[in-house]
Design a protein around this motif. Sequence first.
Motif, PDB file in Angstrom:
ATOM      1  N   LEU A  10      -5.690  -3.653  10.364  1.00 21.36           N
ATOM      2  CA  LEU A  10      -4.398  -4.837   9.451  1.00 21.36           C
ATOM      3  C   LEU A  10      -4.258  -3.859   8.682  1.00 21.36           C
ATOM      4  O   LEU A  10      -2.703  -4.449   8.046  1.00 21.36           O
ATOM      5  N   PHE A  11      -4.297  -3.161   7.651  1.00 19.82           N
ATOM      6  CA  PHE A  11      -3.716  -2.598   6.529  1.00 19.82           C
ATOM      7  C   PHE A  11      -3.729  -1.323   6.588  1.00 19.82           C
ATOM      8  O   PHE A  11      -2.570  -0.929   5.999  1.00 19.82           O
ATOM      9  N   VAL A  12      -3.960  -0.665   7.216  1.00 17.15           N
ATOM     10  CA  VAL A  12      -4.341   1.078   7.171  1.00 17.15           C
ATOM     11  C   VAL A  12      -3.530   1.289   8.885  1.00 17.15           C
ATOM     12  O   VAL A  12      -4.977   1.679   9.684  1.00 17.15           O
ATOM     13  N   GLY A  13      -3.028   1.395   8.753  1.00 19.01           N
ATOM     14  CA  GLY A  13      -2.493   2.069  10.118  1.00 19.01           C
ATOM     15  C   GLY A  13      -2.788   3.303  11.062  1.00 19.01           C
ATOM     16  O   GLY A  13      -2.984   2.915  12.201  1.00 19.01           O
TER      17      GLY A  13
ATOM     18  N   GLY B  64      -7.808  -0.257  18.518  1.00 23.74           N
ATOM     19  CA  GLY B  64      -6.474  -0.093  19.711  1.00 23.74           C
ATOM     20  C   GLY B  64      -6.352  -1.925  19.609  1.00 23.74           C
ATOM     21  O   GLY B  64      -5.682  -2.539  19.427  1.00 23.74           O
ATOM     22  N   ALA B  65      -7.326  -2.818  19.449  1.00 24.43           N
ATOM     23  CA  ALA B  65      -7.671  -4.331  19.761  1.00 24.43           C
ATOM     24  C   ALA B  65      -6.655  -4.876  18.953  1.00 24.43           C
ATOM     25  O   ALA B  65      -5.521  -5.654  19.186  1.00 24.43           O
ATOM     26  N   THR B  66      -6.830  -4.072  17.383  1.00 27.35           N
ATOM     27  CA  THR B  66      -5.161  -5.534  16.509  1.00 27.35           C
ATOM     28  C   THR B  66      -4.409  -4.211  15.944  1.00 27.35           C
ATOM     29  O   THR B  66      -3.178  -4.498  14.951  1.00 27.35           O
ATOM     30  N   ASN B  67      -4.291  -3.236  16.934  1.00 26.70           N
ATOM     31  CA  ASN B  67      -3.000  -2.191  16.168  1.00 26.70           C
ATOM     32  C   ASN B  67      -1.673  -2.990  16.981  1.00 26.70           C
ATOM     33  O   ASN B  67      -0.590  -2.814  16.393  1.00 26.70           O
ATOM     34  N   ILE B  68      -1.507  -4.432  18.346  1.00 24.73           N
ATOM     35  CA  ILE B  68      -0.443  -5.031  18.327  1.00 24.73           C
ATOM     36  C   ILE B  68       0.298  -6.518  17.420  1.00 24.73           C
ATOM     37  O   ILE B  68       0.560  -6.798  17.960  1.00 24.73           O
ATOM     38  N   ILE B  69      -1.105  -6.550  16.749  1.00 26.87           N
ATOM     39  CA  ILE B  69      -1.081  -7.756  15.836  1.00 26.87           C
ATOM     40  C   ILE B  69      -0.151  -7.878  14.463  1.00 26.87           C
ATOM     41  O   ILE B  69      -0.578  -8.037  13.258  1.00 26.87           O
TER      42      ILE B  69
ATOM     43  N   LEU C 109       0.888  -0.944   0.058  1.00 30.03           N
ATOM     44  CA  LEU C 109       0.050   0.295  -0.271  1.00 30.03           C
ATOM     45  C   LEU C 109       0.984   1.322  -0.034  1.00 30.03           C
ATOM     46  O   LEU C 109       1.898   1.274   0.234  1.00 30.03           O
ATOM     47  N   PRO C 110       0.801   2.549  -0.717  1.00 30.27           N
ATOM     48  CA  PRO C 110       1.465   4.002  -0.670  1.00 30.27           C
ATOM     49  C   PRO C 110       1.211   4.002   0.566  1.00 30.27           C
ATOM     50  O   PRO C 110       0.181   3.722   1.935  1.00 30.27           O
ATOM     51  N   ASP C 111       1.594   4.853   0.656  1.00 32.50           N
ATOM     52  CA  ASP C 111       1.623   6.118   2.524  1.00 32.50           C
ATOM     53  C   ASP C 111      -0.211   6.287   2.685  1.00 32.50           C
ATOM     54  O   ASP C 111      -0.355   6.715   1.485  1.00 32.50           O
ATOM     55  N   PRO C 112      -0.244   7.071   3.822  1.00 30.32           N
ATOM     56  CA  PRO C 112      -1.757   7.298   4.067  1.00 30.32           C
ATOM     57  C   PRO C 112      -2.183   8.694   2.960  1.00 30.32           C
ATOM     58  O   PRO C 112      -3.243   9.320   3.172  1.00 30.32           O
ATOM     59  N   VAL C 113      -1.243   9.341   2.777  1.00 35.51           N
ATOM     60  CA  VAL C 113      -1.236  10.470   1.868  1.00 35.51           C
ATOM     61  C   VAL C 113      -1.721  10.523   0.881  1.00 35.51           C
ATOM     62  O   VAL C 113      -2.248  10.958   0.080  1.00 35.51           O
ATOM     63  N   PHE C 114      -0.778   9.967   0.549  1.00 33.71           N
ATOM     64  CA  PHE C 114      -1.293   9.355  -1.478  1.00 33.71           C
ATOM     65  C   PHE C 114      -2.263   8.334  -1.444  1.00 33.71           C
ATOM     66  O   PHE C 114      -3.268   8.302  -2.326  1.00 33.71           O
TER      67      PHE C 114
ATOM     68  N   PRO D 159       1.293  -5.735  11.434  1.00 31.31           N
ATOM     69  CA  PRO D 159       3.157  -5.122  11.637  1.00 31.31           C
ATOM     70  C   PRO D 159       3.240  -4.063  10.754  1.00 31.31           C
ATOM     71  O   PRO D 159       4.534  -3.639  10.849  1.00 31.31           O
ATOM     72  N   LEU D 160       2.149  -3.621  10.123  1.00 25.95           N
ATOM     73  CA  LEU D 160       2.620  -1.693   8.889  1.00 25.95           C
ATOM     74  C   LEU D 160       2.600  -0.869  10.606  1.00 25.95           C
ATOM     75  O   LEU D 160       2.506   0.319  10.938  1.00 25.95           O
ATOM     76  N   MET D 161       1.668  -1.765  11.528  1.00 22.50           N
ATOM     77  CA  MET D 161       2.437  -0.281  12.940  1.00 22.50           C
ATOM     78  C   MET D 161       3.411   0.170  12.731  1.00 22.50           C
ATOM     79  O   MET D 161       4.349  -0.723  13.105  1.00 22.50           O
ATOM     80  N   VAL D 162       3.488   1.741  12.926  1.00 19.13           N
ATOM     81  CA  VAL D 162       5.320   2.198  12.967  1.00 19.13           C
ATOM     82  C   VAL D 162       6.241   1.562  13.691  1.00 19.13           C
ATOM     83  O   VAL D 162       7.454   1.417  14.029  1.00 19.13           O
ATOM     84  N   TYR D 163       5.507   1.756  15.549  1.00 20.54           N
ATOM     85  CA  TYR D 163       6.351   1.167  16.432  1.00 20.54           C
ATOM     86  C   TYR D 163       6.581  -0.598  16.402  1.00 20.54           C
ATOM     87  O   TYR D 163       7.510  -1.085  17.478  1.00 20.54           O
ATOM     88  N   PHE D 164       5.934  -1.195  15.544  1.00 21.95           N
ATOM     89  CA  PHE D 164       6.509  -2.713  15.951  1.00 21.95           C
ATOM     90  C   PHE D 164       7.080  -3.267  15.601  1.00 21.95           C
ATOM     91  O   PHE D 164       7.591  -4.104  16.167  1.00 21.95           O
TER      92      PHE D 164
END
Length: 540
Positions: free
Chosen positions: A429-432, A468-473, A35-40, A475-480
């Motif tokens: 899961l797709f858009v962090g 919030g519930a799926t942040n931790i699973i 996926l592209p950056d959220p801006v795009f 890999p697209l979350m920036v802190y992962f």
Amino acid sequence: MNSDNYSERSMTDTTADTSDAKGFLAWVERSGNKLPDPVFIFFYLILVLVAISVVVALLGLTADHPTQVTADGSPVIIKSASLLSAENIQRLWVEMPKTFTHFHPLGYVLVVMLGAGVAERSGLFAAGIRQAVRGAPLFLLTPVVALVAMLSNHAADAGYVVMIPLAAILFASAGRHPLAGIAAAFAGVSGGFSANISPGQLDALLFGITEAAVDGSGLDPNWTMNIAGNWWFIAALMVIYLPVIWFVTDKIIEPRLGKWVPDERQAAEYGEEDKPLTDAQRKGLRRAGLAILAVCALWAVMTFAPGTPLLADETATPGQAWYVTATPFFRSLVAGFMILFLAAGWAYGSAAGSIKNHRDLVDMMAEAMKDMGYYLVLAFAAAHFVAMFNWSNLGLITAVHGANGIKASGLPLPLALGLIVIFAGFLNLFVGSASAKWALLAPVLVPMLMLLGISPEGATAAYRVGDGATNIITPLMVYFPLILIFAQRWQKGFGIGSLTAMMIPYSIWLMVTGVILMMLWIFLGIDLGPGAPIGYTLPG
């Protein structure tokens, strides 16, 4: 803060190549990385929106306005509008500065971050987190780590970069597995992203987008953003999530990890995160506490003392609840949190030595605004997507037909809202980015739920549970990748799959309990916050 952290846009992924990995989570990672950056994403969605608006306008799609009627009493017809019409093209170019600067979340977030940036850069957040968990009794180590992790969401970066490695050291020092500490802290900081004892930066961000969605729908011109609109609900989430994280950590995760036996290198390299606070830092925390009390007292005086600016409206109808007539107070809370963070950070920094004069204070505020650079670019794109969606009338038309469809299906409203929570979690899961997802969903979900009898505050609460519930699973979350590095410090070869598998039980339990809480909240009709009922009736 989640993937809407403003000072870090990306982390270096030091993990092994997963291009040949199999399974659902591997597919999520591969798909998301394409996926592209959220801006795009917003830019491409605007192009799609323009095309759809042209087609829909040619087809003549309409809907009956739920609140407006003509002179003869018949409903006003909402007509779809092409974004390539001369009027909308002119509006796009002429109103571009206004579209951007009048985007509701922009001002709210910038104001709060002026104060939060000082509190973070002065060291207040980091020192407060360390002091809160260092003295925890061993049998309460897990719940204390989880509680402080959830509270640290007010601290932006500090929740991730201080709390999570510190939790690993505390667990290792207690003879427990450090990865269990990382899991508990990660679940609290990121899984419990919306659970907290009080509103903060996230509330200003999300409710700003909610307000834009309400304004764009035209359903209720009198509705205004209340940063405390989910206060009771997020506090209840914290109470519910705390035992959930405690149970999952002690009964599921740690038994699977087995007994921790450190090698010599690990025993010698626990790091400096657990070192005691200096006398100056402890003095700074005491001064910060006094500053917080002083700001709270100031706001109380301005609200309750006779003739003060935030007092309840004297023209209110007798018998109205005080919080309904005290609108200036709740609308002042964005500025209130800015002053609170600013005063506490300044008080701490002046005692701890991180703020030597007023120039240091100004520099910290300026640095906080520099960190908002990416958010400003994202807000520009999101503002135009939301505005153009409103110009096309597609949001309200979709909301009307969607609400009618749910009514016709006979699906109970609590169940419908529960499904919306799950959908938000799946999309995560797709858009962090939390703000990007809500900017996409709010123009349809907020008016649709208003038509079904759910307030804008209720729509916002439902979204944040799923987010919030799926942040931790994902890999697209920036802190992962950063969490992965923390884990690899204690166990070599610990990869993306290992971290995801460790966090899945938390994600499932947080999602299940969050959905149940949301459904019960609707069933019982409890206010989501002061002046924020979950039920809603269209004006007129």
